[in-house]
Design a protein around this motif. Structure first.
Motif, PDB file in Angstrom:
ATOM      1  N   GLU A 135       0.816  -1.217   0.000  1.00  0.00           N
ATOM      2  CA  GLU A 135       0.000   0.000   0.000  1.00  0.00           C
ATOM      3  C   GLU A 135       0.853   1.272   0.000  1.00  0.00           C
ATOM      4  OE1 GLU A 135      -2.579  -0.282   3.302  1.00  0.00           O
ATOM      5  OE2 GLU A 135      -3.760  -1.952   2.487  1.00  0.00           O
ATOM      6  N   SER A 136       2.130   1.151   0.351  1.00  0.00           N
ATOM      7  CA  SER A 136       2.993   2.343   0.380  1.00  0.00           C
ATOM      8  C   SER A 136       3.354   2.832  -1.017  1.00  0.00           C
ATOM      9  CB  SER A 136       4.286   2.036   1.145  1.00  0.00           C
ATOM     10  OG  SER A 136       5.022   1.014   0.494  1.00  0.00           O
ATOM     11  N   ASP A 138       2.308   4.325  -4.439  1.00  0.00           N
ATOM     12  CA  ASP A 138       1.169   5.031  -5.019  1.00  0.00           C
ATOM     13  C   ASP A 138       0.959   4.606  -6.469  1.00  0.00           C
ATOM     14  OD1 ASP A 138       3.022   6.418  -6.581  1.00  0.00           O
ATOM     15  OD2 ASP A 138       3.119   8.106  -5.193  1.00  0.00           O
ATOM     16  N   SER A 139      -0.107   5.124  -7.071  1.00  0.00           N
ATOM     17  CA  SER A 139      -0.500   4.688  -8.416  1.00  0.00           C
ATOM     18  C   SER A 139       0.539   5.053  -9.468  1.00  0.00           C
ATOM     19  CB  SER A 139      -1.855   5.308  -8.791  1.00  0.00           C
ATOM     20  OG  SER A 139      -1.779   6.738  -8.739  1.00  0.00           O
TER      21      SER A 139
END
Length: 577
Positions: A135-136, A138-139
């Motif tokens: 989750e760390s 980003d897109s």
């Protein structure tokens, strides 16, 4: 005879008092500075140990993380039966089942590991992928990693390996294994924890070296260039007031480094700064006391004595700079000032008038030379553009701007041979880009000649002249030889500058014109003519030059050596007198 026997030995009152005062102050200053330096060195060692400890902790953590990702990816590659079946399966429905099972496996890897930031499984000859990232990430970073992986798959040359991927703001250590059109890729963020090294101060750099690539954790000013970072070895080293600590990452080609500018100042404590400032500013009150003691009598007398000694040498342009409140000394000083100024004005009036004329003529020749060069360059650019060769015009304009800066930044007529050769190299590069055919240059410069000074454009004018005539009828590759020799003879030290080409040689009419340029007579060889006039103004008759043909055209110039502060018009003219 009696007077000679009783003659007293004269001593300087100012010197005696100054030596006594300076000795006392210097002793106190050295003792205080020594204690302060010992304290600063101790603080520096403490901070070095602190930095080394942080680097070692980060490296150990990074080694554990790399070992974990390697073993995890290896187990997936070598020990997972589903992955092995996927690499062999042709049926699409069964592939879908295997992919679903592998997706659960990689999600479990990411969720249960604090180190692994991403796992990718490629199949169908690397056309399809299943992956899971922490989750760390980003897109934007995810998209960049997916594109990077595609590049790895398309350019892979061996079945397994490791590399570092750089995304928007992070660097990832990546391990991959490939088998039968499938691949397993795992990655970890190597920037985790690196910010804990040091204190993020200005001039502080920390990062990772991967063979010939450098990954910085911040945007601080680099202390060393890329080559110096790549060649660092494990350990601590110093370069002036800079410190670099390097630690190898075991089992990889990676090196973690910390570098800091002005490290001594950064390691100092508040009380040390205060002591250093106090020590520095203690010089002012000491000088002030000495000044007050000597200002009224000692300094005015010493100043007048020195002035009279200068007047004895025939130099009349002198000034008094020390004030005094004593009326008698002040009156004598004023009388001397008036007398010396009147004599100086009368003596230098004629000389200044002559010098202004020479300088004006020198400026005219320089201005006449520069437009000649600019126009030639603009014509070359125009010709290239008309032919449609636009690709290298931008590079040529950058090189041309270097020419402009070189010609415009110099405040004097003289430059070092080394600087002039950089200018010549740049001109040759322009020639290679804009002229048809190639130009090979061979340069030989004596080591002793590099620091000597010559008139600006003395070498470049000959090079430009050689290319101008040698290129016309030369069908083979043009070869240009530049040789600068430092010579010591009985008459003094000289520089011998020779420029030779492999062309057909100077036409006889041109050769006659070059060897017979006379003062006041216009010549078709504007650059050479202007150069001779400038050299004539600077050196008078103490120079020689020759133009002749011998397997090509040869231009040779012999100039007396000048170095450093000697390179100015007045000093050379005075020597020629």
């Amino acid at each position: 005879m009696a007077w000679g026997k009783n003659k007293k030995k004269l001593i300087s009152l100012e010197k005696q008092l100054s030596v006594l005062f300076a000795g006392l102050y210097f002793s106190i200053y050295v003792i205080s500075a020594s204690f302060l330096m010992i304290s600063i060195i101790k603080s520096q060692k403490e901070k070095i140990n602190y930095i080394m400890g942080n680097v070692d902790v980060y490296v150990k953590t990074l080694e554990n993380d790399i070992q974990e990702i390697d073993s995890t990816i290896w187990r997936m590659y070598a020990g997972n039966k589903v992955y092995y079946a996927l690499s062999l399966e042709k049926d699409e429905m069964k592939k879908y089942k295997y992919v679903y099972e592998l997706k659960d496996d990689i999600e479990l890897m990411i969720n249960t590991s604090k180190s692994i930031d991403g796992v990718f499984i490629y199949y169908d000859n690397y056309k399809s992928v299943i992956y899971k990232m922490s989750e760390s990430i980003d897109s934007i970073n995810k998209e960049m990693l997916l594109k990077n992986n595609e590049s790895i798959m398309s350019n892979i040359i061996k079945d397994n390996g490791s590399l570092i991927q750089h995304t928007k703001d992070k660097d990832y250590y990546t391990i991959y294994y490939i088998k039968d059109g499938t691949a397993v890729i795992g990655l970890i963020d190597i920037n985790k924890g690196i910010d804990n090294i040091g204190e993020d101060q200005e001039g502080e750099v920390k990062g990772i070296v991967d063979e010939d690539k450098i990954f910085f954790s911040n945007e601080s000013e680099m202390i060393l260039n890329t080559a110096e970072y790549s060649n660092l070895t494990e350990g601590i080293s110093r370069k002036g007031n800079e410190i670099i600590y390097v630690k190898d990452v075991e089992g990889t080609n990676l090196k973690v480094f910390y570098a800091s500018k002005n490290f001594m100042l950064k390691s100092m404590k508040i009380h040390q700064y205060i002591a250093l400032i106090a020590l520095f500013f203690s010089i002012y009150p000491a000088l002030k006391i000495h000044h007050l003691l000597s200002r009224q009598i000692l300094q005015p007398l010493a100043d007048m004595t020195k002035t009279m000694q200068v007047l004895q040498t025939g130099q009349w342009d002198v000034e008094f700079h020390v004030d005094t409140n004593l009326e008698e000394i002040e009156n004598v000083k004023k009388a001397l000032i008036v007398m010396t100024k009147e004599i100086t004005n009368l003596k230098i009036q004629t000389y200044e008038e002559k010098n202004r004329k020479q300088y004006a003529q020198l400026q005219y020749l320089q201005l006449q030379l520069n437009p000649h060069f600019y126009i030639n360059c603009l014509k070359l650019i125009q010709a290239r553009l008309q032919l449609g060769y636009n690709r290298n015009v931008e590079n040529f304009l950058i090189e041309l701007s270097f020419h402009f800066r070189y010609l415009m930044k110099k405040a004097t007529e003289f430059v070092k041979v080394e600087e002039e050769m950089k200018f010549v190299y740049n001109y040759l590069e322009m020639t290679k880009e804009l002229f048809s055919g190639s130009v090979a240059s061979y340069v030989f410069v004596d080591e002793d000649a590099k620091e000597k000074k010559i008139p600006m454009l003395a070498i470049q004018t000959f090079v430009e002249n050689a290319i101008k005539y040698a290129r016309k009828d030369l069908e083979q590759e043009m070869q240009l030889t530049i040789k600068i020799t430092h010579m010591k003879v009985e008459e003094g030290e000289f520089l011998n500058i020779v420029v030779k080409d492999n062309g057909i040689g100077y036409p006889q009419s041109v050769l006659n014109g070059l060897n017979q340029i006379e003062e006041g007579k216009e010549s078709e060889q504007i650059g050479i003519s202007n150069l001779q006039k400038r050299i004539e103004l600077l050196y008078k008759k103490d120079y020689n030059w020759y133009f002749y043909n011998q397997n090509g055209a040869i231009s040779e110039l012999v100039l007396p050596c000048v170095l450093g502060e000697e390179a100015n018009i007045d000093s050379i003219n005075s020597k020629n007198k």
